[in-house]
Every structure is written in C-alpha cells, then in structure tokens.
Motif scaffolding. Structure first.
Motif, short mmCIF file in Angstrom:
data_model
loop_
_atom_site.label_atom_id
_atom_site.label_comp_id
_atom_site.label_asym_id
_atom_site.label_seq_id
_atom_site.Cartn_x
_atom_site.Cartn_y
_atom_site.Cartn_z
N TYR A 1 -22.99 25.44 -4.82
CA TYR A 1 -22.85 23.93 -4.96
C TYR A 1 -23.90 23.30 -3.96
O TYR A 1 -24.46 22.31 -4.49
CB TYR A 1 -21.44 23.61 -4.63
N LEU A 2 -24.26 23.59 -3.19
CA LEU A 2 -25.37 23.07 -2.10
C LEU A 2 -26.68 23.12 -2.99
O LEU A 2 -27.37 22.05 -2.94
CB LEU A 2 -25.35 23.70 -0.71
N LEU B 1 -34.23 20.57 1.29
CA LEU B 1 -33.56 21.86 1.35
C LEU B 1 -32.63 21.59 2.61
O LEU B 1 -33.08 21.09 3.49
CB LEU B 1 -34.67 23.09 1.56
N LYS B 2 -31.29 22.03 2.58
CA LYS B 2 -30.57 21.99 3.59
C LYS B 2 -29.92 23.29 3.57
O LYS B 2 -29.66 23.96 2.66
CB LYS B 2 -29.31 20.94 3.41
N THR B 3 -29.19 23.69 4.95
CA THR B 3 -28.23 24.97 4.92
C THR B 3 -27.12 24.46 5.88
O THR B 3 -27.01 23.39 6.49
CB THR B 3 -29.18 26.08 5.66
N ILE B 4 -26.12 25.57 5.69
CA ILE B 4 -24.97 25.26 6.58
C ILE B 4 -24.65 26.04 7.62
O ILE B 4 -24.73 27.42 7.19
CB ILE B 4 -23.60 25.27 5.55
N ASP B 5 -24.40 25.73 8.64
CA ASP B 5 -24.40 26.57 10.01
C ASP B 5 -22.92 27.54 9.81
O ASP B 5 -22.01 27.09 9.25
CB ASP B 5 -24.70 26.13 11.16
N LEU C 1 -22.08 16.09 1.19
CA LEU C 1 -22.78 16.56 2.51
C LEU C 1 -24.25 16.66 2.30
O LEU C 1 -25.30 16.28 2.84
CB LEU C 1 -22.25 17.96 3.05
N SER C 2 -24.72 17.24 1.23
CA SER C 2 -26.14 17.41 0.77
C SER C 2 -26.66 15.98 0.79
O SER C 2 -28.07 15.86 0.94
CB SER C 2 -26.34 18.07 -0.66
N GLY D 1 -31.38 15.55 8.01
CA GLY D 1 -32.04 16.69 8.90
C GLY D 1 -31.66 17.80 7.53
O GLY D 1 -31.23 17.70 6.63
N ASP D 2 -31.99 19.14 8.10
CA ASP D 2 -31.86 20.16 7.22
C ASP D 2 -30.61 21.23 7.69
O ASP D 2 -30.61 22.30 6.93
CB ASP D 2 -33.28 20.95 7.47
#
Length: 450
Positions: A321-322, A333-337, A363-364, A369-370
């Motif tokens: 979904y991100l 582009l983004k990531t989840i920690d 959230l996206s 930030g990324d």
C-alpha cells in the motif's frame, strides 16, 4: 461468525446438556435425533465440527461417519459412546474421526476435545494448489486457507456465501472465485444491496418491462440478467427487503426471473456469490433474513479472517500500500523503519485491510523525509489509547467498538464532517455509516461544532 457444532445423539437429555454447555462457550449448536436429519442438514451447510454417537437408536454411527466424510472429507468428527472399546475407537479413527468421548460426558473433557479438534483442523496442511489469478496478498496460514477455499469453489458452480467484517476483502474474494472459474470469460456483475434505493431495488436487480403508447415494449435489463452465463455478486445481501428476499430465493430455485411489469419468466444461468458483514444468525433469529434463503446461498460458506488474526501479513501489505500510494500520488520514495512496522503490527485494525491501506496513504502523503517512523504511525493512529487499554484488560468486545468509534471519528474529522466523503474513505455505504454513527453514539453536528 460463531462456529457451528452439530450433535447427533438419540438421547434427548444428552443433546440438551451438550447444547447448554456449548452455547455457554459461544458456539452455535444444532442437534439431531437421527442420521437422516443430520445428513439432510449437512447437505445444506458445513458445520465446524460434529459430535456423533456411535449408536443412534438402531443406526450405526460409523456408517453415518462414512456418509459425513463423503460430503466433507476434512470435517472434524468426534465420536461419543456409552460402551467404548479400543477396537471401536481404532475403527472410528481409521474412518476419519478426530477423537473419541466416553459417556458419562465430562464438561471439561467435551470442551477440551472440541477446542483441540478445531485447532488441529485449523492447522491441517493445505494441499498444493495454483490459482490462475491471485490478487490477494498474504502468506499467513489463515489467508492460505482462504485462497484454497477460493480454488475449491472456483472448480464448481455452487453458490458461495462470504462472511467477514468490513474491509476484509469480500469483493476481492468474490472476484477471485469468478476469475478462476470456468465462467471467467463471461460477465461478472457486482450488485450492492445496500446502495440502491429501496423503491428501485427490484427493478435494478431483476429488470423492467413496460408497453409504450405506440405498443412497443420498453425493456430494461437488470443486474441478474446482465450476468447471464457468468457470476452475480450480491454484496450486503442482508439489506434486501423481506419481499425481495422471497423473489431472490424463487429465482435461485427455479433459475428463472420475472422482470418488473413483465409477463414471461426468463431462464437464467447465473452463479450467485453473496456476502455480508452482518451477524447472519442474529438476522435470522430476529426475522430480518430468511433461513431458507441463507441455506440456498451458503452451499459453500466462506469466512474471511480479520487483519488482527493474520498480523504476520501486515509488513507485506504495508509495503504494497505504501508503494501504491507513492505511485498514484507521484510522491518521492519512502520506507517504514522496523519500529514503525512493529507499531502497525500491534494495532487492532477495526477497519481491517481497508483501514491499513488508508493509513499508509495518509503516511505517504503527510510524513516529510524518506523514512516513516513509529512516532509517525502513532500520530496517524492517534485516538486509540482507550481501546488499547481495553485490549490489555481482555475486554475485546468493547475495545473493538471503541477502535471503530475512534476510526470513524478520525475519518470524519479528516473529511470535515462530510458524511458522503467519509463513507467513500471508509469504503462503506452511506446508509451503513449512518447506522454506525447511531449505534456508536457519534454526533456529526457536535464534531463540526468542535
């Protein structure tokens, strides 16, 4: 949906005692005094488990066991006997019984045996299978069982009744059954029984005929007829009026339909898949849904697990979904920690996969930030503290209500109190949202004032 237990025993008091015990444990129960009645019921519905007496009057329970296994090879059956022998237990096990209970029955032993049998069945290895079209994400055992059920249903023309909470993927499951079936190249029509005004519901479903002043027929084809040779998905089927439920049952049994205003019946070859998020047993008890229609629709019942029961799938779903939101909204582009994923995984998810998708889109868009961190996730889920406290206390029922309440309030606030926009964001019909607002005591006016 409650698990259904069937009891077959010729002793009335045994049946009554078992019913009381099991209903106290929140099982749904049906009991039978002879094998014929049991097998007739099994032809209409697959229960979660059967308690079967070894001797039912003059009937041999082991023979009845054979007949049950012909209908449902994987159905867990527990044998009951007042004259248990090792030989009898071995024979019953060879024929497929999962356990053996001796009379007089111990309450603790009965409950323990049933729970153990259901758990063993739940964890039974799924045979190898391959879906031609597979758009359902997840690798958990519960979602694999759903996919296997889709595979099994797709091999037949049998009617399917899908149960599940809002957001669990009932529409996706219905479409998957069609796409993997022999009817895949024929029409697939979705009909939401809750979204069509009551005064036009019959016309939209069955079509309409009238004769104009010039003598020519004016014909409007309904959704059912539009699905000819294909599949009709009746979503939120419990919202059909009693009068229309009767006509739907008639069309299913006769494989013919009558257009509103028409004189001639039209033959139809349509596979019906129905779905609801309502408590079907409660709807039947209260007279809101016909029991005979339920049996007609649920040749193959299929229950979808809520996201909280397959939280191991959340990282995979979150990534999907991100990426989807980033692509659709043309974002960087983004990531989840790791901590962010842990926070997502520990959430209760009253809105299930649909809610998860909405949160990831939020959230996206909103996180700068990324990297999406745990604090970002907690802020997006703000308002669920009270419900989490209820879960910690073991008050699951009220926790779910509070989660749902806070989720709807949060979405209403984002949509500035607009009910139409909120219903679209939640993925539910506006009439359903109004009912939810009333049942959860949410005032849109007060939210707007605040």
């Amino acid at each position: 949906m409650q698990k259904m237990i069937y009891i077959l025993d010729d002793e009335t008091e045994i049946r009554k005692s078992l019913r009381v015990i099991l209903e106290d444990e929140d099982y749904s129960v049906e009991d039978f005094a002879n094998g014929k009645a049991l097998l007739k019921a099994l032809a209409k519905e697959r229960p979660s488990l059967v308690l079967l007496d070894v001797w039912v009057g003059k009937e041999d329970g082991l023979t009845i066991l054979d007949e049950c296994k012909k209908l449902y090879p994987g159905l867990p059956i527990v044998m009951i006997s007042g004259h248990g022998t090792i030989e009898l237990a071995v024979n019953a096990t060879k024929k497929g019984a999962v356990d053996f209970l001796e009379k007089p029955l111990s309450i603790e032993k009965v409950i323990q045996t049933i729970e153990s049998a259901l758990e063993k069945t739940k964890d039974t290895e799924i045979p190898e299978f391959q879906l031609e079209v597979d758009e359902i994400l997840g690798e958990s055992s519960s979602i694999q069982r759903v996919k296997f059920a889709i595979f099994q249903a797709a091999q037949t023309n049998a009617r399917v009744f899908i149960f599940g909470e809002n957001g669990t993927g009932k529409e996706l499951t219905a479409r998957a059954i069609h796409q993997n079936s022999k009817r895949k190249n024929e029409p697939y029509i979705e009909f939401n029984c809750a979204s069509v005004p009551e005064d036009t519901l019959e016309q939209e479903l069955f079509g309409f005929e009238s004769v104009g002043n010039d003598g020519n027929k004016d014909i409007k084809i309904g959704s059912w007829e539009s699905a000819q040779n294909g599949t009709l998905f009746l979503d939120e089927v419990c919202d059909l009026t009693p009068a229309l439920q009767s006509k739907v049952l008639k069309a299913i049994l006769e494989q013919k339909l009558d257009r509103v205003g028409g004189k001639d019946s039209i033959a139809v070859d349509v596979r019906i898949i129905a779905a609801t998020n309502s408590n079907i047993e409660e709807a039947i008890r209260e007279g809101r849904f016909r029991e005979d229609l339920y049996y007609a629709l649920s040749v193959i019942p299929m229950e979808l697990p809520p996201l909280r029961e397959r939280n191991q799938d959340i990282p995979l779903l979150a990534e999907y979904y991100l990426k989807k939101s980033i692509t659709e909204n043309n974002l960087s582009l983004k990531t989840i920690d790791r901590e962010g994923l842990d926070t997502l995984t520990s959430h209760f998810w009253p809105g299930n996969v649909r809610e998860l998708g909405n949160i990831l889109e939020r959230l996206s868009i909103l996180v700068p930030g990324d990297t999406i961190r745990a604090k970002d996730v907690k802020e997006a889920l703000h308002g669920f503290k009270k419900a989490n406290e209820m879960v910690a206390r073991g008050d699951l029922k009220h926790a779910k209500e509070e989660f749902e309440r806070q989720y709807i309030i949060k979405t209403l606030q984002i949509c500035e109190g607009n009910v139409t926009r909120t219903s679209k964001a939640l993925g539910i019909e506006r009439t359903h949202l109004y009912r939810k607002l009333r049942s959860l005591n949410i005032s849109v006016e007060q939210l707007n004032e605040g």
